[in-house]
Write a protein that holds these residues in place. Structure first.
Motif, mmCIF file in Angstrom:
data_model
loop_
_atom_site.group_PDB
_atom_site.id
_atom_site.type_symbol
_atom_site.label_atom_id
_atom_site.label_comp_id
_atom_site.label_asym_id
_atom_site.label_seq_id
_atom_site.Cartn_x
_atom_site.Cartn_y
_atom_site.Cartn_z
ATOM 1 N N GLY A 47 -29.653 -4.454 7.547
ATOM 2 C CA GLY A 47 -28.614 -4.515 6.521
ATOM 3 C C GLY A 47 -27.605 -5.620 6.692
ATOM 4 N N ALA A 48 -27.684 -6.403 7.768
ATOM 5 C CA ALA A 48 -26.722 -7.474 8.001
ATOM 6 C C ALA A 48 -27.305 -8.805 7.548
ATOM 7 N N ALA A 49 -26.450 -9.672 7.003
ATOM 8 C CA ALA A 49 -26.891 -11.005 6.608
ATOM 9 C C ALA A 49 -27.062 -11.901 7.812
ATOM 10 N N PHE A 50 -26.393 -11.583 8.905
ATOM 11 C CA PHE A 50 -26.475 -12.382 10.127
ATOM 12 C C PHE A 50 -26.800 -11.475 11.304
ATOM 13 N N THR A 51 -27.820 -11.838 12.058
ATOM 14 C CA THR A 51 -28.161 -11.115 13.281
ATOM 15 C C THR A 51 -28.448 -12.119 14.378
ATOM 16 N N GLU A 61 -21.779 -9.507 6.981
ATOM 17 C CA GLU A 61 -22.386 -9.025 5.740
ATOM 18 C C GLU A 61 -22.093 -9.916 4.535
ATOM 19 N N PHE A 62 -21.011 -10.705 4.590
ATOM 20 C CA PHE A 62 -20.574 -11.443 3.410
ATOM 21 C C PHE A 62 -20.301 -12.912 3.716
ATOM 22 N N ALA A 63 -20.546 -13.759 2.704
ATOM 23 C CA ALA A 63 -20.133 -15.176 2.682
ATOM 24 C C ALA A 63 -20.815 -16.041 3.721
ATOM 25 N N GLY A 64 -21.666 -15.458 4.565
ATOM 26 C CA GLY A 64 -22.245 -16.233 5.658
ATOM 27 C C GLY A 64 -21.238 -16.512 6.739
ATOM 28 N N LYS A 123 -24.006 -7.437 -3.540
ATOM 29 C CA LYS A 123 -23.535 -6.510 -2.506
ATOM 30 C C LYS A 123 -22.084 -6.142 -2.767
ATOM 31 N N LEU A 124 -21.789 -4.842 -2.694
ATOM 32 C CA LEU A 124 -20.449 -4.307 -2.921
ATOM 33 C C LEU A 124 -19.991 -3.569 -1.678
ATOM 34 N N ASP A 162 -17.072 -7.988 -3.360
ATOM 35 C CA ASP A 162 -18.303 -8.074 -4.128
ATOM 36 C C ASP A 162 -18.853 -9.488 -4.003
ATOM 37 N N GLU A 163 -20.181 -9.588 -3.798
ATOM 38 C CA GLU A 163 -20.817 -10.894 -3.618
ATOM 39 C C GLU A 163 -22.168 -10.928 -4.315
ATOM 40 N N VAL A 164 -22.451 -12.051 -4.961
ATOM 41 C CA VAL A 164 -23.771 -12.340 -5.510
ATOM 42 C C VAL A 164 -24.375 -13.450 -4.655
#
Length: 531
Positions: A137-141, A269-272, A313-314, A349-351
């Motif tokens: 579930g994480a954008a970065f690992t 999780e957000f924006a990188g 993602k919210l 909130d992110e697209v």
């Protein structure tokens, strides 16, 4: 995850299932199996100190006693293999042409199947079984088990994986020092920026995952993590020992919807913001209340996947303290408190659109988002009045792979470029605007396929209300800060990375300064170890 790892990078290999005969037809029996499988790159440095992505390297394939016994059993039970390997005593020698046509066809097909099966067994990644135990579930690992110092020593990781347990740990140690002669050295208590005095920090983290899919919960997972950090300059920290994650994750409707709830670090999780090649853009998000490794907060994240590239993602998250991260960590060092003083709710909130690089198809990564915070922030126009105003932040970012240096080897290797732009209201935020340009390369040299280098230029514009207030007090004040940094991250061994860099900063302090603190040339040396 995405350590995700933060935190950003692994290009999975897709294997199609064919019949044994088809595999035998497609593959060349004489091709040599690969002894090593190279994965992608991701390394870790703290957000305000240049960071990079390490890579995963797996060792040669090793067969367990059970696999060897199974192979022997298959050989004995296969009539074709028995026929080829020997014949009854006194039997006449048969040439290939003397066999019936059907028998020759069967023998050739069985031989091809055996060759394909042997090649397949040798090419299986021994670390693939651990993938389901990495944080989801994480954008970065961080890097996977193959790129750790312990890998699967004494089969500890395998034994735990049989119980549904996974783990990942890392330690990041960083030293920063200004090389200019007029650095205006001061006591640590009066230090104004990282590097003014020689500054050392260590951040040590450990997370443990538990697989709930074994109980029928789709992609279900529990994550528990802890973190310790120490800084010689406390304002950059402060020191703490506490949690960095306690979460529950699962998917719905064939992974169309992802749910994550608990004490989360939305930095990953957000924006990188967890990606380690970028500059200190995360400080804009932190002042807006976003949680991070040092300050996890209760949150519920929902992600809707339109397809495997586009998602929304919210997050409904308990905000960090509106007084800043230092105050938040000081009031809640363990991270277990539900809230801190004046903290409200942050809605994010992110697209995002992101395609994984494949041979001939470069990576493209686009994201845009906004955050709204109902915490009580101080109005910088009227700092003496009660704090009761809500806050917000907006951002866009894009990255593109310009060139693939190893198209048919590792598609993620090559040269990338990107930009970020962020805005926050100047009446509530000391840092009001942030702009960044970046050029970076992954595995540029064939001799160093998992190294990374970057050149990043960023500009921070300070709140004109805060600047005017400082000038009214007859203080020296600047309206912006600009930094140019060059970094090189070397992958020294599985799980070990070292970063060396140089950063020039025009106005390294926040808003106010002295003639001696107008410029800085910081040298950075950092070591990351993953286990």
């Amino acid at each position: 995850m995405e350590i995700t790892m933060h935190c950003c990078g692994i290009a999975p290999v897709s294997m199609r299932a064919y019949s044994a005969g088809a595999v035998a037809f497609i593959s060349r029996p004489s091709a040599k199996p690969r002894g090593r499988i190279l994965l992608s790159l991701i390394a870790s440095l703290a957000c305000s100190s240049a960071e990079a992505e390490p890579g995963d390297i797996s060792g040669p394939r090793s067969h367990s006693p059970d696999e060897l016994a199974e192979a022997r059993s298959q050989t004995i039970s296969n009539p074709a293999v028995t026929f080829r390997s020997g014949r009854p005593k006194g039997a006449a020698r048969l040439s290939g042409n003397s066999l019936p046509k059907a028998a020759r066809s069967t023998t050739t097909r069985d031989s091809a199947e055996d060759t394909a099966k042997s090649r397949s067994q040798k090419q299986i990644d021994p670390f693939a079984k651990f993938e389901k135990l990495r944080e989801k579930g994480a954008a970065f690992t961080g890097p996977g088990p193959a790129d750790t110092i312990d890998q699967d020593t004494a089969s500890v990781r395998s034994e735990l994986s049989d119980l549904g347990i996974g783990f990942a740990g890392w330690t990041l140690n960083t030293f920063v020092n200004n090389q200019l002669g007029n650095a205006a050295r001061s006591t640590i208590a009066n230090q104004q920026y990282v590097g003014q005095n020689p500054t050392f920090s260590t951040v040590n983290s450990m997370i443990v995952t538990y697989d709930l899919a074994r109980f029928g919960i789709p992609d279900g997972q529990i994550v528990v993590g802890a973190e310790h950090q120490y800084w010689t300059w406390k304002s950059a920290g402060p020191d703490r020992l506490g949690i960095n994650a306690v979460s529950y994750y699962q998917t719905f409707f064939e992974r169309k919807i992802e749910l994550k709830v608990g004490y989360l670090r939305n930095q990953h999780e957000f924006a990188g913001a967890g990606e380690k090649v970028f500059g200190p853009s995360s400080k804009m998000l932190f002042q807006a209340g976003m949680s991070n490794n040092w300050a996890p907060t209760p949150a519920l994240n929902l992600k809707y996947n339109f397809d495997d590239r586009l998602y929304n993602k919210l997050s409904i998250q308990r905000s960090l303290s509106p007084a800043g991260q230092y105050t938040h960590v000081s009031e809640n060092p363990t991270g277990l408190n539900w809230s801190t003083r004046d903290a409200g709710i942050l809605l994010l909130d992110e697209v995002c659109y992101k395609n994984k690089p494949t041979p001939g198809v470069p990576e493209t990564w686009l994201r845009a988002g906004a955050g709204f915070n109902n915490s009580s922030y101080t109005d910088l126009q009227h700092p003496t009045q009660p704090t009761a105003k809500a806050n917000s932040v907006y951002y866009v970012a894009a990255d593109r792979q310009f060139w693939q240096s190893a198209v048919h080897g590792s598609a993620s290797r090559g040269i990338y470029g990107g930009f970020s732009a962020m805005y926050a209201p100047p009446d509530l935020n000391r840092a009001s605007q942030y702009y960044e340009l970046r050029l970076y390369a992954k595995g540029l040299f064939d001799s160093r396929p998992t190294d990374q280098m970057s050149l990043v230029v960023n500009n921070t514009i300070w709140s004109h209300f805060a600047v005017d207030a400082a000038l009214a007090k007859e203080q020296l004040a600047h309206r912006d800060s600009t930094a140019i940094s060059g970094l090189y991250t070397a992958h020294l061994a599985p799980g070990i990375y070292t970063t060396v860099g140089l950063t020039y900063i025009n106005h390294p302090t926040s808003i106010t300064y002295t003639p001696q603190t107008g410029h800085a040339l910081n040298i950075l040396v950092s070591t990351s170890v993953f286990f």
